[in-house]
Design a protein around this motif. Structure first.
Motif, PDB file in Angstrom:
ATOM      1  N   LEU A  68       0.846  -1.336   0.034  1.00  0.00           N
ATOM      2  CA  LEU A  68      -0.147  -0.389  -0.134  1.00  0.00           C
ATOM      3  C   LEU A  68       1.016   1.043  -0.014  1.00  0.00           C
ATOM      4  N   VAL A  69       0.945   2.177  -1.446  1.00  0.00           N
ATOM      5  CA  VAL A  69       1.531   2.900  -1.135  1.00  0.00           C
ATOM      6  C   VAL A  69       0.957   4.889  -0.834  1.00  0.00           C
ATOM      7  N   ASP A  70       1.423   5.619  -1.148  1.00  0.00           N
ATOM      8  CA  ASP A  70       1.281   7.177  -1.091  1.00  0.00           C
ATOM      9  C   ASP A  70       1.078   7.429  -2.682  1.00  0.00           C
ATOM     10  N   ALA A  71       1.053   8.654  -3.326  1.00  0.00           N
ATOM     11  CA  ALA A  71       1.242   9.074  -4.405  1.00  0.00           C
ATOM     12  C   ALA A  71       2.469   8.953  -4.989  1.00  0.00           C
ATOM     13  N   ASN A  72       3.736   8.953  -3.597  1.00  0.00           N
ATOM     14  CA  ASN A  72       5.277   9.162  -4.532  1.00  0.00           C
ATOM     15  C   ASN A  72       5.554   7.659  -4.015  1.00  0.00           C
ATOM     16  N   TRP A  73       4.508   6.658  -4.562  1.00  0.00           N
ATOM     17  CA  TRP A  73       5.221   4.901  -3.836  1.00  0.00           C
ATOM     18  C   TRP A  73       5.969   4.802  -2.204  1.00  0.00           C
ATOM     19  N   ASN A  74       5.990   5.736  -1.168  1.00  0.00           N
ATOM     20  CA  ASN A  74       5.709   5.799  -0.559  1.00  0.00           C
ATOM     21  C   ASN A  74       4.562   4.069   0.513  1.00  0.00           C
ATOM     22  N   GLN A  75       5.602   3.435   1.133  1.00  0.00           N
ATOM     23  CA  GLN A  75       4.154   2.851   1.732  1.00  0.00           C
ATOM     24  C   GLN A  75       3.809   2.876   2.760  1.00  0.00           C
ATOM     25  N   VAL A  76       1.920   2.796   2.598  1.00  0.00           N
ATOM     26  CA  VAL A  76       1.781   3.437   4.179  1.00  0.00           C
ATOM     27  C   VAL A  76       1.599   2.130   4.277  1.00  0.00           C
ATOM     28  N   THR A  77       2.449   2.090   6.173  1.00  0.00           N
ATOM     29  CA  THR A  77       1.953   1.034   7.418  1.00  0.00           C
ATOM     30  C   THR A  77       1.304   1.024   8.749  1.00  0.00           C
ATOM     31  N   SER A  78       0.238   1.969   8.346  1.00  0.00           N
ATOM     32  CA  SER A  78      -0.741   2.152   9.294  1.00  0.00           C
ATOM     33  C   SER A  78      -2.217   2.689   8.635  1.00  0.00           C
ATOM     34  N   GLY A  79      -3.195   2.605   9.693  1.00  0.00           N
ATOM     35  CA  GLY A  79      -4.072   3.351   9.363  1.00  0.00           C
ATOM     36  C   GLY A  79      -5.002   2.309   8.814  1.00  0.00           C
ATOM     37  N   GLY A  80      -5.860   2.693   8.163  1.00  0.00           N
ATOM     38  CA  GLY A  80      -7.184   1.184   7.389  1.00  0.00           C
ATOM     39  C   GLY A  80      -6.403   0.440   6.199  1.00  0.00           C
ATOM     40  N   MET A  81      -5.850  -0.904   6.494  1.00  0.00           N
ATOM     41  CA  MET A  81      -5.776  -1.767   4.928  1.00  0.00           C
ATOM     42  C   MET A  81      -6.255  -2.103   4.486  1.00  0.00           C
ATOM     43  N   PRO A  82      -6.334  -2.447   3.032  1.00  0.00           N
ATOM     44  CA  PRO A  82      -7.300  -2.146   2.459  1.00  0.00           C
ATOM     45  C   PRO A  82      -7.212  -3.943   1.698  1.00  0.00           C
ATOM     46  N   ALA A  83      -8.375  -5.056   1.791  1.00  0.00           N
ATOM     47  CA  ALA A  83      -8.129  -6.450   0.852  1.00  0.00           C
ATOM     48  C   ALA A  83      -8.010  -6.245  -0.802  1.00  0.00           C
ATOM     49  N   SER A 103      -0.847  -6.704   5.356  1.00  0.00           N
ATOM     50  CA  SER A 103      -0.568  -5.945   7.313  1.00  0.00           C
ATOM     51  C   SER A 103       0.324  -5.642   7.005  1.00  0.00           C
ATOM     52  N   GLY A 104       0.256  -4.007   8.388  1.00  0.00           N
ATOM     53  CA  GLY A 104       0.977  -3.377   7.899  1.00  0.00           C
ATOM     54  C   GLY A 104       1.839  -2.807   6.252  1.00  0.00           C
ATOM     55  N   GLY A 105       0.624  -2.403   5.779  1.00  0.00           N
ATOM     56  CA  GLY A 105       1.178  -1.890   4.570  1.00  0.00           C
ATOM     57  C   GLY A 105       1.891  -3.372   3.444  1.00  0.00           C
ATOM     58  N   SER A 106       1.612  -4.279   3.955  1.00  0.00           N
ATOM     59  CA  SER A 106       2.099  -5.006   2.473  1.00  0.00           C
ATOM     60  C   SER A 106       1.859  -6.371   2.944  1.00  0.00           C
ATOM     61  N   ALA A 107       1.773  -7.590   1.718  1.00  0.00           N
ATOM     62  CA  ALA A 107       0.836  -8.948   1.993  1.00  0.00           C
ATOM     63  C   ALA A 107       2.420  -9.940   0.698  1.00  0.00           C
ATOM     64  N   GLY A 108       2.265 -10.863   0.816  1.00  0.00           N
ATOM     65  CA  GLY A 108       2.751 -11.473  -0.224  1.00  0.00           C
ATOM     66  C   GLY A 108       1.663 -12.711  -1.070  1.00  0.00           C
ATOM     67  N   PHE A 109       1.647 -12.694  -2.150  1.00  0.00           N
ATOM     68  CA  PHE A 109       0.409 -13.593  -2.362  1.00  0.00           C
ATOM     69  C   PHE A 109       1.206 -14.459  -3.305  1.00  0.00           C
ATOM     70  N   VAL A 110       0.850 -15.980  -3.319  1.00  0.00           N
ATOM     71  CA  VAL A 110       1.821 -17.089  -3.817  1.00  0.00           C
ATOM     72  C   VAL A 110       0.791 -17.084  -5.286  1.00  0.00           C
ATOM     73  N   VAL A 111       1.612 -17.242  -6.744  1.00  0.00           N
ATOM     74  CA  VAL A 111       1.591 -17.495  -7.944  1.00  0.00           C
ATOM     75  C   VAL A 111       1.669 -18.844  -8.856  1.00  0.00           C
TER      76      VAL A 111
END
Length: 455
Positions: A68-83, A103-111
């Protein structure tokens, strides 16, 4: 840290300045081999230069990291997290990972991608208004070659399609288009991995059909894992099959394409079949073409059926043909049958025939009367016509032993030879007749033989 400089003045550095990310605005997806570069708004945005995605193998598991990042590609680690849902728009047959909340602005997905081709991956939020992210193209390589695939006209190869059924085969879609007897028909043979991706290999392939009269291609090697093979089917049928196998059948088992409908070609001529003969569509040799068996001999004066068929150049029945045909024999006897002309029914018609003259060269010729265009006439094989049962005798008289000159006037007291000929009702000589014959004359003084010889 901020630094201030000016001419004539000493440089000044501030203390550490804490920069916090802005409001969550979008998602960033990192493929294997890529690294994040927060704040980077030049291509590739949000990622370090010179680190393209690492190629993956078909059905090889790998992890995509979604941030999850802001407009300048900085990772957002707090606040509401999206599904977040990760989807693969270029692969319709892979098993996509389950939606999960970051979780904490990040997640891994196995493809696991199944189709060996450049593909992208998309990440999108399902419960927040965030800009979705589409990755650059990821190279997916083929797996180990393990099988062959045969694709007929009307079918389309679908790499990655590992599920299917009787009406929906794996690795392809569609169903075989009909072939036409005597015309070229082509199938494409591929060597593939487990998930129907064409592999760059060159085994030698043999193609064979279940048409015993076809013309099959010579074995040939695949080029870059694929090749088109052409052949000619000759027998019209509802279910021809084509089998292909390689020079290493232990690794690459035989595969079959079926059923392939084979349609008759255009009407070419009339075929005449006698009792004892059976039509064999597709048979051009060895003789007799278009049929098996030999004509059964027939007896003079007795009826039998002669079949007339409209066929293509390969002796396939034209079942839709209704042209009117005429059948005649070469038996000129006035009692021989001269049947009325008849239209074909489902491409064929039986004619009731009776022939009279006993010989081994009786034939029947069928002629097209109404076709558009007219097709060629057909003539039967030679038919042996046997005489009927003897019903009368003919007495042939001649001087001495020469029976070639029959004597009509006899001289009293002169010796003559007599020949008795057993004949059927149509005067054919009954060569099978054996019996004792008593000769009589109205000349009571005539010297007649007591035991005539049977010949």
């Amino acid at each position: 840290v901020a630094t201030a400089t000016a001419d004539g003045y000493a440089q000044h550095n501030t203390g550490n300045i804490t920069v916090t990310p802005g409001a969550a605005a979008k998602l960033l997806a990192l493929l294997p081999g890529e690294q994040a570069a927060p704040g980077k708004n030049t291509a590739p945005v949000g990622k370090t230069d010179g680190q393209p995605p690492s190629a993956q193998a078909s059905n090889g598991a790998f992890t995509i990291t979604v941030r999850l990042v802001d407009a300048n590609w900085n990772q957002v680690t707090s606040g509401g997290m999206p599904a977040v849902r990760v989807r693969t728009p270029d692969d319709n047959y892979d098993l996509e990972p389950a939606t999960q909340t970051l979780s904490g602005g990040s997640a891994g997905f196995v493809v696991r991608l199944l189709r060996a081709a450049p593909q992208s991956v998309e990440a999108l939020a399902t419960d927040m208004p965030l800009t979705f992210y589409q990755t650059p193209m990821l190279t997916v390589n083929t797996g180990t070659p393990v099988k062959l695939q045969a694709v007929a006209p009307g079918e389309t190869a679908v790499p990655g399609k590992a599920v299917g059924g009787a009406a929906d085969p794996t690795g392809k879609t569609g169903s075989p288009l009909p072939a036409t007897a005597g015309a070229f028909y082509s199938i494409r043979v591929n060597q593939t991995d487990t998930y129907w991706n064409v592999t760059n290999t060159t085994p030698t392939i043999t193609v064979a059909t279940n048409d015993q009269f076809d013309t099959e291609p010579s074995p040939a090697a695949l080029a870059a894992g694929t090749r088109l093979f052409s052949f000619t089917l000759q027998t019209a049928t509802g279910g021809a099959s084509v089998s292909v196998w390689s020079d290493n059948p232990v690794i690459l088992a035989t595969v079959t394409v079926s059923p392939i409908p084979v349609l008759a070609n255009s009407a070419s001529f009339l075929q005449v079949l006698l009792p004892g003969e059976t039509a064999v569509p597709g048979k051009l040799g060895p003789p007799p073409s278009g049929k098996n068996g030999a004509p059964d001999s027939q007896k003079s004066g007795e009826g039998f059926n002669v079949a007339v068929r409209s066929v293509d150049a390969w002796y396939n029945l034209i079942s839709t043909d209704t042209r009117t045909v005429r059948l005649r024999s070469n038996d000129a006897h006035p009692s021989a049958t001269v049947p009325v002309d008849q239209p074909l029914l489902n491409g064929t018609i039986p004619f009731g025939m009776t022939v009279i003259i006993s010989r081994s060269t009786t034939t029947f010729t069928a002629t097209d009367l109404t076709g558009t265009p007219l097709i060629s006439s057909g003539t039967s094989a030679n038919l042996l016509v046997r005489p009927g049962a003897a019903s009368q005798f003919e007495v042939v008289t001649s001087s001495f032993t020469d029976f070639s000159m029959q004597t009509s006037t006899l001289t009293a007291g002169t010796q003559y030879n007599l020949r008795l000929v057993a004949r059927d009702p149509f005067l054919n000589q009954d060569t099978d007749y054996i019996g004792t014959v008593k000769m009589e004359s109205d000349d009571l003084t005539a010297d007649l033989p007591n035991s005539p010889t049977n010949e």
